[in-house]
Motif scaffolding. Sequence first.
Motif, mmCIF file in Angstrom:
data_model
loop_
_atom_site.group_PDB
_atom_site.id
_atom_site.type_symbol
_atom_site.label_atom_id
_atom_site.label_comp_id
_atom_site.label_asym_id
_atom_site.label_seq_id
_atom_site.Cartn_x
_atom_site.Cartn_y
_atom_site.Cartn_z
ATOM 1 N N GLN A 342 0.844 -1.187 0.000
ATOM 2 C CA GLN A 342 0.000 0.000 0.000
ATOM 3 C C GLN A 342 0.885 1.245 0.000
ATOM 4 O O GLN A 342 2.092 1.168 0.215
ATOM 5 N N LYS A 343 0.249 2.375 -0.227
ATOM 6 C CA LYS A 343 0.929 3.660 -0.127
ATOM 7 C C LYS A 343 0.778 4.183 1.295
ATOM 8 O O LYS A 343 -0.309 4.170 1.870
ATOM 9 N N SER A 344 1.878 4.634 1.885
ATOM 10 C CA SER A 344 1.865 5.237 3.218
ATOM 11 C C SER A 344 2.781 6.448 3.202
ATOM 12 O O SER A 344 3.974 6.317 2.921
ATOM 13 N N ASN A 345 2.211 7.616 3.502
ATOM 14 C CA ASN A 345 2.977 8.870 3.433
ATOM 15 C C ASN A 345 3.692 9.017 2.095
ATOM 16 O O ASN A 345 4.847 9.454 2.014
ATOM 17 N N GLY A 346 2.989 8.620 1.031
ATOM 18 C CA GLY A 346 3.522 8.785 -0.311
ATOM 19 C C GLY A 346 4.489 7.708 -0.765
ATOM 20 O O GLY A 346 4.983 7.764 -1.893
ATOM 21 N N LYS A 347 4.771 6.709 0.080
ATOM 22 C CA LYS A 347 5.723 5.656 -0.267
ATOM 23 C C LYS A 347 5.015 4.311 -0.367
ATOM 24 O O LYS A 347 4.077 4.034 0.378
ATOM 25 N N SER A 348 5.490 3.484 -1.282
ATOM 26 C CA SER A 348 4.981 2.116 -1.395
ATOM 27 C C SER A 348 5.681 1.246 -0.353
ATOM 28 O O SER A 348 6.912 1.219 -0.292
ATOM 29 N N ILE A 349 4.892 0.537 0.450
ATOM 30 C CA ILE A 349 5.454 -0.316 1.498
ATOM 31 C C ILE A 349 4.698 -1.642 1.534
ATOM 32 O O ILE A 349 3.599 -1.759 0.986
ATOM 33 N N ILE A 350 5.296 -2.626 2.171
ATOM 34 C CA ILE A 350 4.600 -3.876 2.476
ATOM 35 C C ILE A 350 4.001 -3.766 3.873
ATOM 36 O O ILE A 350 4.677 -3.337 4.815
ATOM 37 N N VAL A 351 2.736 -4.125 3.995
ATOM 38 C CA VAL A 351 2.085 -4.186 5.295
ATOM 39 C C VAL A 351 1.881 -5.658 5.663
ATOM 40 O O VAL A 351 1.606 -6.493 4.800
ATOM 41 N N SER A 352 2.063 -5.954 6.930
ATOM 42 C CA SER A 352 1.933 -7.320 7.439
ATOM 43 C C SER A 352 0.766 -7.394 8.414
ATOM 44 O O SER A 352 0.628 -6.529 9.283
ATOM 45 N N LYS A 353 -0.043 -8.414 8.267
ATOM 46 C CA LYS A 353 -1.165 -8.620 9.182
ATOM 47 C C LYS A 353 -1.177 -10.071 9.643
ATOM 48 O O LYS A 353 -0.826 -10.982 8.884
ATOM 49 N N LEU A 354 -1.563 -10.273 10.890
ATOM 50 C CA LEU A 354 -1.681 -11.635 11.385
ATOM 51 C C LEU A 354 -2.707 -12.385 10.546
ATOM 52 O O LEU A 354 -3.763 -11.837 10.192
ATOM 53 N N ALA A 355 -2.394 -13.624 10.211
ATOM 54 C CA ALA A 355 -3.317 -14.430 9.420
ATOM 55 C C ALA A 355 -4.659 -14.536 10.140
ATOM 56 O O ALA A 355 -4.725 -14.584 11.377
#
Length: 512
Positions: A342-355
Amino acid sequence: MKIIKGIRIILFACILILFSNCNNDDISSKSNAELVTVGDNDYRPDFHFTPQKNWMNDPNGMVYYAGEYHLFYQYNPNESVWGPMHWGHAISKDLVNWEELPIALYPDNLGNIFSGSIVVDTNNTSGFKTGSESPLVAVFTHQNPANNKQTQSLAYSNDKGRTWTKYANNPVLVNNNKADFRDPKVSWHKGTQKWVMTLAAGDEIMFYTSTNLKNWEYKNSFGKNVGAHGGVWECPDLFKIKDINGQETWALLVSINPGGPNGGSGTQYFLGDFDGETFTSSQVETLWLDYGTDNYAGVTWSNEPNGRNLFIGWMSNWSYAQNVPTYSYRSAMTFPRTLHWQKSNGKSIIVSKLATELIYATGATVIEKTDVPSDLELLDDATLGGGKFYLETTLDFSTINKANIKWGNKSSSVLIEYDKANGELTLNRAESGFKFNNLNGNIIKCPYVLPASNQLKISMLVDKSSMEIFLNDGERVLTALVFPLAPFNNLEITANQKTKFIKKIKLSKLSK
């Protein structure tokens, strides 16, 4: 002799007087903080995979097949420290309850069995199929202990991963000029209709292709002059990754040891494009999958039935993994996570969520409140003291600059602090018990700037000796081990000034 005997009598009398003057409250406080004896069972997590005994590190060969999630792993069956590597094996139907199976791969005349991956060869491109089941093909590194030469080899299974046969013509990929040449992650590329091997080679990643898993052709390399280079690159993973709208990009995970964001080992990632032969990225900033010290060598499951990028990592750090205070076994895996971008503060990042399978481990709610008037304190709580819980809280920083979450007892604790002015979250485990080789002063730092809402959602999964902390639905993650010397049965959430800042809090038990 008479003088010595007299001194002994006096000392004994003094000890009797000392203990007779200790009231019950004093003894109680000491038992809570100092006198509790802990052992392996007090630290062994209930909701994360651990081997019954001896040493485990990198997850390997994760594949889903016929209703089972397979987890293979680097394993030394002889001691609880690193040694000749085998592939251990466990299976699960729900990612919470695991069954340990017999060792899958043993060392042989080509060497020890280092890390690798497994694919489901549905179209039998390898020719290994002998029955009605699709063959599972393991691609792994052979390591010659005499000279450390590393080559890539195959093994296959036609009975759902229960037994394995090594390919007669191993190795299938040799190397003559790289000291480190290992950890193949193999996947099928639909565009080119070929298998792709992503391989770690020193401080770069090399890409090979094949039509049959046996004959490999070098295509390209990635990594020179980009990313972190404080140590050896290991355990890569390459996959397509989606955002919430279904838009796809490519992600390349690369573990590094040493050179992690808070010392020791860690995992960086790159977002970019892959055409079946070449990976490219315009990324200039080093991005970390987890800012904690205890998530390493993680990769994703192959053939995941729901199309998820389902990830698991080794929950330790090479700086102290062989010295943590569990003696019959070492170590544990993280709880499985899903990865998105996703985009966060204008940057593309990987977000991790518990399954989402965490629901199978979440039990009764202990406390649930909204709009708490001020600070919150929960003392002598059995759920906290049991060290198995899931905490969710949302803190509003509109009128405060700092907030703390403290989990501990009367004499020791672990402290989480967010500093809005510095844009940084810290996890301080300096007074939590075990000293972790004093890595980075036992203070873990994670840069994070709040969104415009000024709200920070913190989700924390605690399982006896581990803390997995997710900020704002996984925009940042910190995974850290903690080994209390006595139960941590208190929880405090405070701010730098008295005001309403706790928007909500929910504490749930973990139970099977």
